[in-house]
Write a protein that holds these residues in place. Structure first.
Motif, PDB file in Angstrom:
ATOM      1  N   ILE A  83       0.844  -1.195   0.000  1.00  0.00           N
ATOM      2  CA  ILE A  83       0.000   0.000   0.000  1.00  0.00           C
ATOM      3  C   ILE A  83       0.879   1.244   0.000  1.00  0.00           C
ATOM      4  CG2 ILE A  83      -1.746   1.310   1.275  1.00  0.00           C
ATOM      5  CD1 ILE A  83      -2.673  -1.419   2.418  1.00  0.00           C
ATOM      6  N   ASP A  84       0.620   2.151  -0.948  1.00  0.00           N
ATOM      7  CA  ASP A  84       1.377   3.397  -1.044  1.00  0.00           C
ATOM      8  C   ASP A  84       1.171   4.217   0.219  1.00  0.00           C
ATOM      9  OD1 ASP A  84       2.413   5.940  -1.692  1.00  0.00           O
ATOM     10  OD2 ASP A  84       1.708   5.824  -3.758  1.00  0.00           O
ATOM     11  N   VAL A  85       2.269   4.610   0.882  1.00  0.00           N
ATOM     12  CA  VAL A  85       2.135   5.344   2.137  1.00  0.00           C
ATOM     13  C   VAL A  85       1.487   6.701   1.952  1.00  0.00           C
ATOM     14  CG1 VAL A  85       4.047   4.139   3.247  1.00  0.00           C
ATOM     15  CG2 VAL A  85       4.474   6.320   2.113  1.00  0.00           C
ATOM     16  N   ARG A  86       1.533   7.238   0.750  1.00  0.00           N
ATOM     17  CA  ARG A  86       0.867   8.523   0.510  1.00  0.00           C
ATOM     18  C   ARG A  86      -0.650   8.382   0.620  1.00  0.00           C
ATOM     19  NH1 ARG A  86       5.444   9.305  -3.211  1.00  0.00           N
ATOM     20  NH2 ARG A  86       6.638  11.073  -2.419  1.00  0.00           N
ATOM     21  N   ASP A  87      -1.131   7.153   0.519  1.00  0.00           N
ATOM     22  CA  ASP A  87      -2.566   6.881   0.650  1.00  0.00           C
ATOM     23  C   ASP A  87      -2.930   6.340   2.027  1.00  0.00           C
ATOM     24  OD1 ASP A  87      -2.873   7.581  -2.035  1.00  0.00           O
ATOM     25  OD2 ASP A  87      -2.583   5.510  -2.713  1.00  0.00           O
ATOM     26  N   SER A  88      -1.948   6.179   2.908  1.00  0.00           N
ATOM     27  CA  SER A  88      -2.245   5.513   4.182  1.00  0.00           C
ATOM     28  C   SER A  88      -1.557   6.144   5.391  1.00  0.00           C
ATOM     29  CB  SER A  88      -1.827   4.048   4.097  1.00  0.00           C
ATOM     30  OG  SER A  88      -0.415   3.958   3.988  1.00  0.00           O
ATOM     31  N   GLY A  89      -1.369   7.442   5.376  1.00  0.00           N
ATOM     32  CA  GLY A  89      -0.788   8.084   6.552  1.00  0.00           C
ATOM     33  C   GLY A  89       0.571   8.712   6.329  1.00  0.00           C
ATOM     34  N   GLY A  90       1.138   8.551   5.143  1.00  0.00           N
ATOM     35  CA  GLY A  90       2.421   9.178   4.845  1.00  0.00           C
ATOM     36  C   GLY A  90       3.505   8.760   5.812  1.00  0.00           C
ATOM     37  N   PRO A  91       4.302   9.725   6.280  1.00  0.00           N
ATOM     38  CA  PRO A  91       5.438   9.390   7.145  1.00  0.00           C
ATOM     39  C   PRO A  91       5.035   8.830   8.509  1.00  0.00           C
ATOM     40  CG  PRO A  91       5.193  11.770   6.955  1.00  0.00           C
ATOM     41  CD  PRO A  91       4.228  11.146   5.993  1.00  0.00           C
ATOM     42  N   THR A  92       3.798   9.029   8.915  1.00  0.00           N
ATOM     43  CA  THR A  92       3.359   8.500  10.208  1.00  0.00           C
ATOM     44  C   THR A  92       2.810   7.079  10.105  1.00  0.00           C
ATOM     45  OG1 THR A  92       1.142   9.441  10.004  1.00  0.00           O
ATOM     46  CG2 THR A  92       2.827  10.821  11.073  1.00  0.00           C
ATOM     47  N   THR A  93       2.827   6.509   8.909  1.00  0.00           N
ATOM     48  CA  THR A  93       2.366   5.138   8.724  1.00  0.00           C
ATOM     49  C   THR A  93       3.159   4.213   9.638  1.00  0.00           C
ATOM     50  OG1 THR A  93       1.778   5.557   6.402  1.00  0.00           O
ATOM     51  CG2 THR A  93       2.084   3.253   7.054  1.00  0.00           C
ATOM     52  N   ARG A  94       2.445   3.464  10.479  1.00  0.00           N
ATOM     53  CA  ARG A  94       3.085   2.556  11.431  1.00  0.00           C
ATOM     54  C   ARG A  94       3.588   1.301  10.724  1.00  0.00           C
ATOM     55  NH1 ARG A  94       4.875   4.390  15.849  1.00  0.00           N
ATOM     56  NH2 ARG A  94       4.867   2.304  16.687  1.00  0.00           N
ATOM     57  N   LEU A  95       4.709   0.798  11.188  1.00  0.00           N
ATOM     58  CA  LEU A  95       5.290  -0.426  10.653  1.00  0.00           C
ATOM     59  C   LEU A  95       5.166  -1.528  11.697  1.00  0.00           C
ATOM     60  CD1 LEU A  95       8.531   1.110   9.126  1.00  0.00           C
ATOM     61  CD2 LEU A  95       6.358   0.625   7.972  1.00  0.00           C
ATOM     62  N   GLN A  96       4.842  -2.714  11.228  1.00  0.00           N
ATOM     63  CA  GLN A  96       4.721  -3.876  12.095  1.00  0.00           C
ATOM     64  C   GLN A  96       5.949  -4.769  11.921  1.00  0.00           C
ATOM     65  OE1 GLN A  96       2.095  -4.146  14.209  1.00  0.00           O
ATOM     66  NE2 GLN A  96       1.488  -2.167  13.386  1.00  0.00           N
ATOM     67  N   ASP A  97       6.237  -5.556  12.926  1.00  0.00           N
ATOM     68  CA  ASP A  97       7.352  -6.483  12.861  1.00  0.00           C
ATOM     69  C   ASP A  97       7.188  -7.421  11.667  1.00  0.00           C
ATOM     70  OD1 ASP A  97       9.775  -7.576  14.079  1.00  0.00           O
ATOM     71  OD2 ASP A  97       8.535  -9.361  14.386  1.00  0.00           O
ATOM     72  N   GLY A  98       8.269  -7.575  10.900  1.00  0.00           N
ATOM     73  CA  GLY A  98       8.288  -8.499   9.779  1.00  0.00           C
ATOM     74  C   GLY A  98       7.723  -7.961   8.486  1.00  0.00           C
ATOM     75  N   ILE A  99       7.271  -6.729   8.475  1.00  0.00           N
ATOM     76  CA  ILE A  99       6.622  -6.162   7.289  1.00  0.00           C
ATOM     77  C   ILE A  99       7.636  -5.921   6.158  1.00  0.00           C
ATOM     78  CG2 ILE A  99       6.815  -3.691   7.745  1.00  0.00           C
ATOM     79  CD1 ILE A  99       3.451  -4.681   7.183  1.00  0.00           C
ATOM     80  N   LEU A 100       7.152  -5.928   4.949  1.00  0.00           N
ATOM     81  CA  LEU A 100       7.961  -5.643   3.768  1.00  0.00           C
ATOM     82  C   LEU A 100       7.684  -4.213   3.322  1.00  0.00           C
ATOM     83  CD1 LEU A 100       9.826  -6.627   1.480  1.00  0.00           C
ATOM     84  CD2 LEU A 100       7.763  -7.324   0.272  1.00  0.00           C
ATOM     85  N   VAL A 101       8.742  -3.441   3.123  1.00  0.00           N
ATOM     86  CA  VAL A 101       8.634  -2.070   2.652  1.00  0.00           C
ATOM     87  C   VAL A 101       9.344  -1.986   1.303  1.00  0.00           C
ATOM     88  CG1 VAL A 101       9.204   0.341   3.130  1.00  0.00           C
ATOM     89  CG2 VAL A 101       8.606  -1.191   5.014  1.00  0.00           C
ATOM     90  N   ASP A 102       8.611  -1.602   0.268  1.00  0.00           N
ATOM     91  CA  ASP A 102       9.190  -1.451  -1.066  1.00  0.00           C
ATOM     92  C   ASP A 102       9.446   0.024  -1.339  1.00  0.00           C
ATOM     93  OD1 ASP A 102       9.141  -4.102  -2.440  1.00  0.00           O
ATOM     94  OD2 ASP A 102       7.022  -3.979  -1.925  1.00  0.00           O
ATOM     95  N   VAL A 103      10.641   0.327  -1.833  1.00  0.00           N
ATOM     96  CA  VAL A 103      10.997   1.681  -2.242  1.00  0.00           C
ATOM     97  C   VAL A 103      11.103   1.651  -3.766  1.00  0.00           C
ATOM     98  CG1 VAL A 103      12.740   3.488  -2.139  1.00  0.00           C
ATOM     99  CG2 VAL A 103      12.229   2.125  -0.101  1.00  0.00           C
ATOM    100  N   VAL A 104      10.295   2.503  -4.422  1.00  0.00           N
ATOM    101  CA  VAL A 104      10.237   2.499  -5.879  1.00  0.00           C
ATOM    102  C   VAL A 104      10.310   3.924  -6.393  1.00  0.00           C
ATOM    103  CG1 VAL A 104       8.889   1.781  -7.882  1.00  0.00           C
ATOM    104  CG2 VAL A 104       8.741   0.468  -5.762  1.00  0.00           C
ATOM    105  N   PRO A 105      11.373   4.270  -7.113  1.00  0.00           N
ATOM    106  CA  PRO A 105      11.415   5.602  -7.704  1.00  0.00           C
ATOM    107  C   PRO A 105      10.405   5.692  -8.853  1.00  0.00           C
ATOM    108  CG  PRO A 105      13.487   4.430  -8.097  1.00  0.00           C
ATOM    109  CD  PRO A 105      12.577   3.510  -7.348  1.00  0.00           C
ATOM    110  N   SER A 106       9.783   6.860  -8.996  1.00  0.00           N
ATOM    111  CA  SER A 106       8.853   7.066 -10.104  1.00  0.00           C
ATOM    112  C   SER A 106       9.640   7.040 -11.407  1.00  0.00           C
ATOM    113  CB  SER A 106       8.158   8.418  -9.982  1.00  0.00           C
ATOM    114  OG  SER A 106       7.364   8.452  -8.829  1.00  0.00           O
TER     115      SER A 106
END
Length: 103
Positions: free
Chosen positions: A76-99
């Motif tokens: 889920i794009d963080v810009r659609d779900s809380g931006g920088p305050t989006t909470r991270l859970q243990d074990g989660i996958l974070v994808d970084v994708v340049p436009s």
């Protein structure tokens, strides 16, 4: 899922080839964060501290996510779900994708 270690969580950050050169070619970075700081902003700060060149490619001079960089937490794009305050859970996958621009 990664095991919870006390008051710390572990996340995996997936990087595209275009950013892997900033972290000695790694495409997946395991990152541990204090549970209290387990947000996208906390993750970006940790990455900038550990990998200054990557940090400059991800964040602007104010520390905000650059507009041409997209971050997805569990798909889920963080810009659609809380931006920088989006909470991270243990074990989660974070994808970084340049436009990608083109025409």
């Amino acid at each position: 899922m990664a095991a919870l270690t006390g008051d710390r969580i572990s996340v995996r950050v997936m990087l595209p080839a275009a950013l892997a050169d900033t972290v000695a070619g790694a495409r997946v970075l395991p990152v541990e964060l204090a549970a209290d700081d387990a947000t996208v902003a906390g993750l970006l700060a940790e990455l900038a501290s550990a990998y200054p060149v990557l940090g400059r490619r991800l964040r602007d001079d104010t520390g905000a996510l650059r507009r041409h960089v997209n971050v997805y937490v569990d798909g889920i794009d963080v810009r659609d779900s809380g931006g920088p305050t989006t909470r991270l859970q243990d074990g989660i996958l974070v994808d970084v994708v340049p436009s990608i621009a083109g025409g």
